[in-house]
Scaffold this active site. Structure first.
Site, short mmCIF file in Angstrom:
data_model
loop_
_atom_site.label_atom_id
_atom_site.label_comp_id
_atom_site.label_asym_id
_atom_site.label_seq_id
_atom_site.Cartn_x
_atom_site.Cartn_y
_atom_site.Cartn_z
N GLU A 182 -8.16 -15.59 3.58
CA GLU A 182 -8.15 -14.29 4.26
C GLU A 182 -9.58 -13.74 4.38
OE1 GLU A 182 -4.70 -12.67 4.22
OE2 GLU A 182 -5.29 -10.74 5.03
N ASP A 201 -1.39 -8.85 -2.69
CA ASP A 201 -0.37 -9.39 -1.78
C ASP A 201 -0.02 -10.83 -2.13
OD1 ASP A 201 -0.99 -6.99 -0.70
OD2 ASP A 201 -1.86 -7.78 1.15
C1 GLA Z 1 -3.84 -4.84 1.89
C2 GLA Z 1 -4.65 -5.85 1.08
C3 GLA Z 1 -4.39 -5.71 -0.42
C4 GLA Z 1 -4.53 -4.26 -0.87
C5 GLA Z 1 -3.77 -3.33 0.05
C6 GLA Z 1 -4.03 -1.88 -0.26
O1 GLA Z 1 -2.48 -5.12 1.79
O2 GLA Z 1 -4.35 -7.15 1.49
O3 GLA Z 1 -5.22 -6.56 -1.15
O4 GLA Z 1 -5.87 -3.91 -0.97
O5 GLA Z 1 -4.09 -3.53 1.42
O6 GLA Z 1 -3.56 -1.57 -1.52
#
Ligand code: GLA
Length: 382
Positions: free
Chosen positions: A161, A173
């Site tokens: 990513e 995530d």
């Molecule tokens: C996205 C990112 C996560 C996190 C959220 C906010 O989903 O991928 O790593 O930072 O935003 O909490």
């Protein structure tokens, strides 16, 4: 619901490649509280859900590899030794990124074919991207016997990513999608990357998602900007992560940072504290407290961290007007996607209807209501 997806990718795969694939389901996630705390080394409270990505994958002996995104009806062919990022925003970067990061670790993989399909829309704030990355790394690990641990796999997904998609995301995530446990949320310490599972049983209350169905452009660059702002303040404070700062510490550098960045750092420190309190509230079954922490989280995300948008604020305001909704907030990176609502079970239908109607008349577009179950992380489907 994921059974149907699995069946579909399997059928398509055998039709096109005339060989039995390995089948993987990789879930999306919700997050109860703890937003934008992960890349600050702090706490988050996500759970894997029963929606995500189904993938069919198998070795290829044709001298090249193929990836097919069934939802988009889009196919790419590629060679493993000639990988580079595609143009920004292309779905194949999630696949290429994972392959490249595996190779960066000196692990050898051969050609492969993959077909995938999902049932969470991109931009919903439910991490369809992490689900896809995890399905690819999990499948390749299995097919080519790479011997990667789940921890290594999520770090590969995260790096994909960063380097191929261009979002400097934290680890929440990928972690939630990989390590999810049925009926549990994970109180994850993003510094140690270790979590404690909490059984989620809100009795006469439940979690409900409402998708604004918007994803505002520039959300990726705004995300990266937030992260750099946090890192520069940590540096000023001489610490690794904002998670280690107190509000008093932050006061000491107030004259060295812009007022907007000061508010952002303050938000992170406060959100981290809320996430720790939320774990206690869940343990004590104190849903009133949990709900109020969730509302506070949204206020911080909107007013201080500035990652909300009119549509999200509107849905949270609708929730606030309804005494049966104990808490509501935007979920995920922001600038669109879903709100997560803690609501009395008996009132779900009425609230979903009234909020949808109000949303439609305000924005002249539809929101979507999602019912979710907390589910197992990335796994092989037999
Ligand atoms: C996205 C990112 C996560 C996190 C959220 C906010 O989903 O991928 O790593 O930072 O935003 O909490």
């Amino acid at each position: 619901m994921s059974d149907k997806l699995i069946k579909e990718v399997k059928q398509k795969f055998t039709e096109i490649f005339t060989i039995e694939p390995l089948l993987i389901f990789s879930p999306g996630r919700i997050n109860i509280i703890g937003e934008h705390t992960d890349y600050n080394g702090g706490f988050v409270f996500p759970a894997a859900v029963d929606k995500g990505i189904a993938a069919a994958i198998q070795k290829s002996d044709t001298g090249s590899s193929t990836a097919i995104a069934l939802d988009l009806d889009s196919t790419v062919q590629f060679e493993l030794d000639k990988l580079k990022p595609s143009k920004e925003g292309s779905w194949e970067n999630y696949v290429f990124g994972v392959v490249a990061e595996i190779q960066n670790r000196n692990k050898i993989i051969g050609d492969f074919n993959i077909i995938f399909k999902g049932n969470i829309p991109g931009g919903a704030g439910m991490s369809s991207s992490a689900a896809l990355e995890n399905s690819v790394v999990f499948g390749l690990n299995e097919l080519f016997e790479l011997g990667l641990t789940k921890h290594e796999m999520i770090l590969i997904s995260q790096k994909a990513e960063h380097n191929y998609v261009g979002v400097n995301c934290g680890i929440m995530d990928q972690y939630a999608s990989m390590f999810g446990i049925k009926d549990h949320a994970l109180h994850l310490d993003c510094r140690t990357i270790e979590s404690r599972p909490y059984k989620i049983d809100f009795k006469d209350h439940q979690l409900l998602l409402i998708n604004t169905n918007v994803k505002h452009s520039l959300s990726d660059s705004a995300y990266n900007d937030r992260r750099s702002a946090c890192e520069s303040i940590s540096e000023l404070l001489g610490i690794d992560f904002l998670r280690d700062a107190t509000e008093a510490d932050l006061e000491t550098v107030i004259n060295k940072v812009t007022p907007t960045n000061y508010q952002k750092a303050l938000y992170v420190i406060q959100e981290n504290a809320r996430t720790i309190k939320a774990a206690k509230a869940i343990k004590n079954n104190d849903l009133e407290l949990l709900g109020s922490l969730i509302y506070q989280s949204h206020a911080g995300l909107s007013d201080q961290y500035k990652v909300s948008c009119a549509e999200l604020d509107f849905l949270v305001a609708q929730a606030k007007k309804n005494k049966h909704v104990l808490g509501a907030r935007m979920m995920g990176g922001g600038f669109g996607g879903c709100t997560i609502n803690l609501i009395a079970r008996s009132e779900v239908k009425a609230f979903a209807e009234s909020a949808s109607k109000a949303y439609k008349s305000k924005f002249d577009k539809d929101c979507s209501v999602y019912f979710i179950e907390l589910s197992e992380g990335t796994h092989i489907v037999k």
